[in-house]
Design a protein around this motif. Structure first.
Motif, PDB file in Angstrom:
ATOM      1  N   SER A 120       0.830  -1.212   0.000  1.00  7.62           N
ATOM      2  CA  SER A 120       0.000   0.000   0.000  1.00  7.62           C
ATOM      3  C   SER A 120       0.862   1.259   0.000  1.00  7.62           C
ATOM      4  N   ASN A 121       2.122   1.131  -0.390  1.00  3.88           N
ATOM      5  CA  ASN A 121       3.001   2.306  -0.433  1.00  3.88           C
ATOM      6  C   ASN A 121       2.368   3.395  -1.290  1.00  3.88           C
ATOM      7  N   GLY A 122       2.408   4.609  -0.789  1.00  5.86           N
ATOM      8  CA  GLY A 122       1.818   5.723  -1.521  1.00  5.86           C
ATOM      9  C   GLY A 122       0.403   6.038  -1.082  1.00  5.86           C
ATOM     10  N   SER A 123      -0.191   5.189  -0.226  1.00  8.59           N
ATOM     11  CA  SER A 123      -1.544   5.453   0.257  1.00  8.59           C
ATOM     12  C   SER A 123      -1.546   6.690   1.143  1.00  8.59           C
ATOM     13  N   SER A 124      -2.575   7.513   1.021  1.00  8.97           N
ATOM     14  CA  SER A 124      -2.691   8.706   1.867  1.00  8.97           C
ATOM     15  C   SER A 124      -3.325   8.386   3.210  1.00  8.97           C
ATOM     16  N   VAL A 125      -3.820   7.155   3.371  1.00  8.70           N
ATOM     17  CA  VAL A 125      -4.454   6.734   4.622  1.00  8.70           C
ATOM     18  C   VAL A 125      -3.401   6.118   5.542  1.00  8.70           C
ATOM     19  N   THR A 126      -3.415   6.506   6.807  1.00 13.33           N
ATOM     20  CA  THR A 126      -2.444   5.981   7.769  1.00 13.33           C
ATOM     21  C   THR A 126      -2.998   4.751   8.481  1.00 13.33           C
ATOM     22  N   TRP A 127      -2.110   4.011   9.120  1.00 14.49           N
ATOM     23  CA  TRP A 127      -2.526   2.874   9.946  1.00 14.49           C
ATOM     24  C   TRP A 127      -3.524   3.321  11.006  1.00 14.49           C
ATOM     25  N   GLY A 128      -3.245   4.462  11.618  1.00 13.86           N
ATOM     26  CA  GLY A 128      -4.111   4.940  12.684  1.00 13.86           C
ATOM     27  C   GLY A 128      -5.496   5.299  12.197  1.00 13.86           C
ATOM     28  N   GLU A 129      -5.588   5.973  11.055  1.00 10.22           N
ATOM     29  CA  GLU A 129      -6.897   6.327  10.508  1.00 10.22           C
ATOM     30  C   GLU A 129      -7.734   5.077  10.251  1.00 10.22           C
ATOM     31  N   TYR A 130      -7.083   4.054   9.769  1.00  5.42           N
ATOM     32  CA  TYR A 130      -7.802   2.838   9.400  1.00  5.42           C
ATOM     33  C   TYR A 130      -8.137   1.975  10.614  1.00  5.42           C
ATOM     34  N   PHE A 131      -7.180   1.809  11.523  1.00  3.68           N
ATOM     35  CA  PHE A 131      -7.337   0.781  12.547  1.00  3.68           C
ATOM     36  C   PHE A 131      -7.338   1.251  14.002  1.00  3.68           C
ATOM     37  N   PHE A 132      -6.981   2.513  14.286  1.00  6.03           N
ATOM     38  CA  PHE A 132      -6.847   2.853  15.705  1.00  6.03           C
ATOM     39  C   PHE A 132      -8.173   2.781  16.455  1.00  6.03           C
ATOM     40  N   SER A 133      -9.285   3.044  15.791  1.00  3.68           N
ATOM     41  CA  SER A 133     -10.581   2.933  16.462  1.00  3.68           C
ATOM     42  C   SER A 133     -10.801   1.519  16.993  1.00  3.68           C
ATOM     43  N   GLU A 134     -10.254   0.505  16.299  1.00  2.00           N
ATOM     44  CA  GLU A 134     -10.329  -0.868  16.802  1.00  2.00           C
ATOM     45  C   GLU A 134      -9.308  -1.091  17.917  1.00  2.00           C
ATOM     46  N   PHE A 135      -8.079  -0.654  17.680  1.00  2.00           N
ATOM     47  CA  PHE A 135      -7.027  -0.944  18.648  1.00  2.00           C
ATOM     48  C   PHE A 135      -7.164  -0.135  19.927  1.00  2.00           C
ATOM     49  N   ASP A 136      -7.873   0.967  19.869  1.00  2.00           N
ATOM     50  CA  ASP A 136      -8.172   1.670  21.109  1.00  2.00           C
ATOM     51  C   ASP A 136      -9.001   0.773  22.031  1.00  2.00           C
ATOM     52  N   ARG A 137      -9.931   0.024  21.455  1.00  2.00           N
ATOM     53  CA  ARG A 137     -10.714  -0.944  22.244  1.00  2.00           C
ATOM     54  C   ARG A 137      -9.858  -2.129  22.661  1.00  2.00           C
ATOM     55  N   PHE A 138      -9.112  -2.664  21.706  1.00  6.77           N
ATOM     56  CA  PHE A 138      -8.304  -3.849  22.021  1.00  6.77           C
ATOM     57  C   PHE A 138      -7.300  -3.560  23.136  1.00  6.77           C
ATOM     58  N   LEU A 139      -6.634  -2.423  23.040  1.00  2.00           N
ATOM     59  CA  LEU A 139      -5.598  -2.087  24.025  1.00  2.00           C
ATOM     60  C   LEU A 139      -6.205  -1.697  25.366  1.00  2.00           C
ATOM     61  N   THR A 140      -7.342  -1.009  25.330  1.00  5.88           N
ATOM     62  CA  THR A 140      -7.988  -0.599  26.576  1.00  5.88           C
ATOM     63  C   THR A 140      -8.453  -1.813  27.368  1.00  5.88           C
ATOM     64  N   HIS A 141      -9.033  -2.788  26.688  1.00 11.65           N
ATOM     65  CA  HIS A 141      -9.621  -3.942  27.374  1.00 11.65           C
ATOM     66  C   HIS A 141      -8.798  -5.217  27.228  1.00 11.65           C
ATOM     67  N   ASP A 142      -7.607  -5.126  26.591  1.00 12.40           N
ATOM     68  CA  ASP A 142      -6.668  -6.232  26.511  1.00 12.40           C
ATOM     69  C   ASP A 142      -7.296  -7.489  25.887  1.00 12.40           C
ATOM     70  N   PHE A 143      -7.764  -7.359  24.644  1.00 11.01           N
ATOM     71  CA  PHE A 143      -8.265  -8.530  23.932  1.00 11.01           C
ATOM     72  C   PHE A 143      -7.967  -8.374  22.443  1.00 11.01           C
ATOM     73  N   ASN A 144      -8.049  -9.495  21.727  1.00  9.47           N
ATOM     74  CA  ASN A 144      -7.846  -9.542  20.276  1.00  9.47           C
ATOM     75  C   ASN A 144      -6.473  -9.006  19.865  1.00  9.47           C
ATOM     76  N   LEU A 145      -5.468  -9.280  20.680  1.00 12.00           N
ATOM     77  CA  LEU A 145      -4.121  -8.776  20.413  1.00 12.00           C
ATOM     78  C   LEU A 145      -3.160  -9.866  19.924  1.00 12.00           C
ATOM     79  N   GLY A 146      -3.665 -11.067  19.663  1.00 14.47           N
ATOM     80  CA  GLY A 146      -2.775 -12.176  19.315  1.00 14.47           C
ATOM     81  C   GLY A 146      -2.846 -12.613  17.871  1.00 14.47           C
ATOM     82  N   ARG A 147      -3.160 -11.708  16.977  1.00 11.15           N
ATOM     83  CA  ARG A 147      -3.276 -12.067  15.568  1.00 11.15           C
ATOM     84  C   ARG A 147      -1.899 -12.346  14.946  1.00 11.15           C
ATOM     85  N   PRO A 148      -1.833 -13.250  13.960  1.00  9.72           N
ATOM     86  CA  PRO A 148      -0.528 -13.591  13.353  1.00  9.72           C
ATOM     87  C   PRO A 148       0.019 -12.465  12.489  1.00  9.72           C
ATOM     88  N   ALA A 149       1.294 -12.568  12.176  1.00  8.83           N
ATOM     89  CA  ALA A 149       1.947 -11.566  11.331  1.00  8.83           C
ATOM     90  C   ALA A 149       1.222 -11.455   9.989  1.00  8.83           C
TER      91      ALA A 149
END
Length: 475
Positions: free
Chosen positions: A73-102
């Motif tokens: 996705s090189n050249g994309s104007s969308v950042t990781w945070g814009e796309y996924f932080f709304s999910e990871f804010d929940r995951f990190l706050t409540h400590d779940f769904n953090l074991g996904r594979p590479a």
């Protein structure tokens, strides 16, 4: 017209948005549904939707396309945070769904884009309907419908009681609309409404705060019949669904364990933390004589911060840096969010209360009464900022929010801007009136409570559907 309605794991949204879909069909439109995962069929069964030929499940698409090679996705104007932080804010706050594979999240991104691009093209979708853009499922749909040159319609409760908003972007469209609406002359009726709102604001509570029930910390809530049924259905979904592809939710069994753990920890923290809050009498006396600013804590995780202000989701970091940048002798009154009290560990409250500039105020205190005595409000993007402006108090804003361009708002680039920005003069009530009325003009009269979907009749859904159709026609 052809509409795509989004449904994910938010409680009872499925039934509410299905009601909108049925109303759109009664108006003669075609309606399709995009659901995050088959888990929905077990947690909130609705046969007409679950087995419908116009319903599409993302987890099934994800499974089918999981092994497809993901291009860079090189050249994309969308950042990781814009796309996924709304999910990871929940995951990190409540400590779940953090074991996904590479490589898992690259595949999620690739498949979400493919899922929505394909749906919108194949079904000739004219508009996507959901709430405001609050998670990656909605963000992906918003990106896809924008690429197709069509409309996104996000329903959201207003900060004004008895009203709701329809969003067509993350924030920019609303800011542009408010700028235009604020330039129109106020009618006699609008002035009367504003004066009534201003005079009663001390005791006014927005609908989303009044009905969310997040302030309940009792154990009985965990043992209710509804909760027991929910846990049973989670167990069934754990057995019957392939939760590896349920990217927003993860393992239902893990969700049961974490849900119980979070609520028990909240109950313990609520009990242990009370001693760190200053007594109401102490606050009342101190606020009469000392200079202070008010800082309202947010509920976390929540889209108002994780989407609009992701740099400011760490409350201790916010409080520490704000208080460090206040002049000696000036205090920071930190008021916890009533819906969030206890979700932070008692150690958090101990450290906050220990900071030399801070008074930790009970969540039951009326923040508007405090603001009246204060020198102003310092906030990420709280609704309290709007209320402070109505009360004639300056607002020092760290994040992004719809009122960011209203008079009386000082936008801060970082915490170190504070010392040079403080001591802004009080606002004249007339300076802000046209902007508050502009916000009211942007909203629509009506009750958007999802939890009361059973009590809403066809007339309610038909009127809401007609409004959404008119929004698409506008542009």
């Amino acid at each position: 017209m052809n509409f795509l309605v989004l449904i994910n794991s938010a409680p009872q949204y499925k039934y509410f948005y299905y009601g909108i879909g049925c109303a759109l069909k009664r108006l003669g439109h075609e309606v399709y549904y995009a659901i995050d995962a088959r888990r929905s069929c077990i947690l909130e069964p609705l046969a007409a939707l679950d087995c419908g030929s116009t319903t599409f499940f993302f987890d099934e698409y994800f499974k089918k396309n999981y092994e497809v090679t993901v291009s860079s996705s090189n050249g994309s104007s969308v950042t990781w945070g814009e796309y996924f932080f709304s999910e990871f804010d929940r995951f990190l706050t409540h400590d779940f769904n953090l074991g996904r594979p590479a490589g898992y999240w690259e595949k999620v991104h690739h498949c979400l884009d493919g899922f929505f691009d394909g749906l919108i093209k194949d079904q000739k979708i004219d508009a996507v309907i959901y709430e405001n853009i609050s998670n990656s499922f909605a963000f992906a749909a918003y990106g896809a419908i924008a690429r197709a040159g069509k409309s996104y319609l996000g329903l959201m409760a207003s900060r004004l009681p008895g009203r709701f908003e329809v969003h067509t972007s993350i924030l920019s469209d609303e800011l542009n609309a408010l700028s235009v609406l604020s330039k129109h002359a106020l009618s006699v009726d609008e002035l009367k409404w504003y004066e009534s709102y201003r005079e009663g604001i001390i005791h006014i509570t927005p609908d989303y705060m009044k009905y969310n029930n997040l302030d309940k910390t009792g154990i009985s809530k965990l043992l209710s019949l509804a909760k027991i049924k929910h846990v049973y259905r989670l167990l069934v979904s754990w057995i019957k669904t392939e939760h590896f592809y349920d990217y927003q939710f993860g393992s239902p069994l893990r969700a049961i364990v974490k849900g119980l753990e979070v609520n028990l920890k909240r109950k313990v923290s609520a009990v242990r933390s009370v001693k760190y809050f200053e007594a109401d009498e102490t606050v009342d006396v101190a606020s009469e004589s000392e200079a202070f600013y008010v800082y309202p804590m947010h509920f976390h995780p929540e889209s108002s911060t994780s989407v609009l202000s992701p740099l400011y989701t760490n409350e201790f970091n916010n409080i520490l840096n704000i208080s460090n940048n206040l002049p000696l002798g000036v205090r920071l009154y930190v008021k916890d969010h009533m819906s969030a009290f206890g979700f932070q560990a008692s150690e958090f409250y101990r450290k906050v209360s220990a900071l030399p500039a801070v008074r930790l105020v009970k969540p039951t205190q009326n923040i508007k009464k405090l603001m009246l005595k204060s020198k102003g409000l310092i906030t990420v993007n709280s609704t309290a900022g709007l209320e402070a402006l109505v009360l004639g108090k300056p607002v020092y804003l760290l994040g992004r929010v719809f009122y960011q361009d209203f008079p009386g708002v000082i936008k801060l680039k970082n915490f170190s801007d504070l010392p040079g920005a403080l001591n802004m003069p009080l606002l004249d009530a007339e300076d802000i009136a046209s902007y508050i009325v502009a916000y009211r003009r942007f909203t629509h009269e009506g009750d958007l409570r999802i939890s009361s979907w059973r009590a809403k009749d066809n007339k309610y859904y038909d009127e809401l559907a007609s409004l959404l159709v008119s929004k698409v026609a506008e542009g």
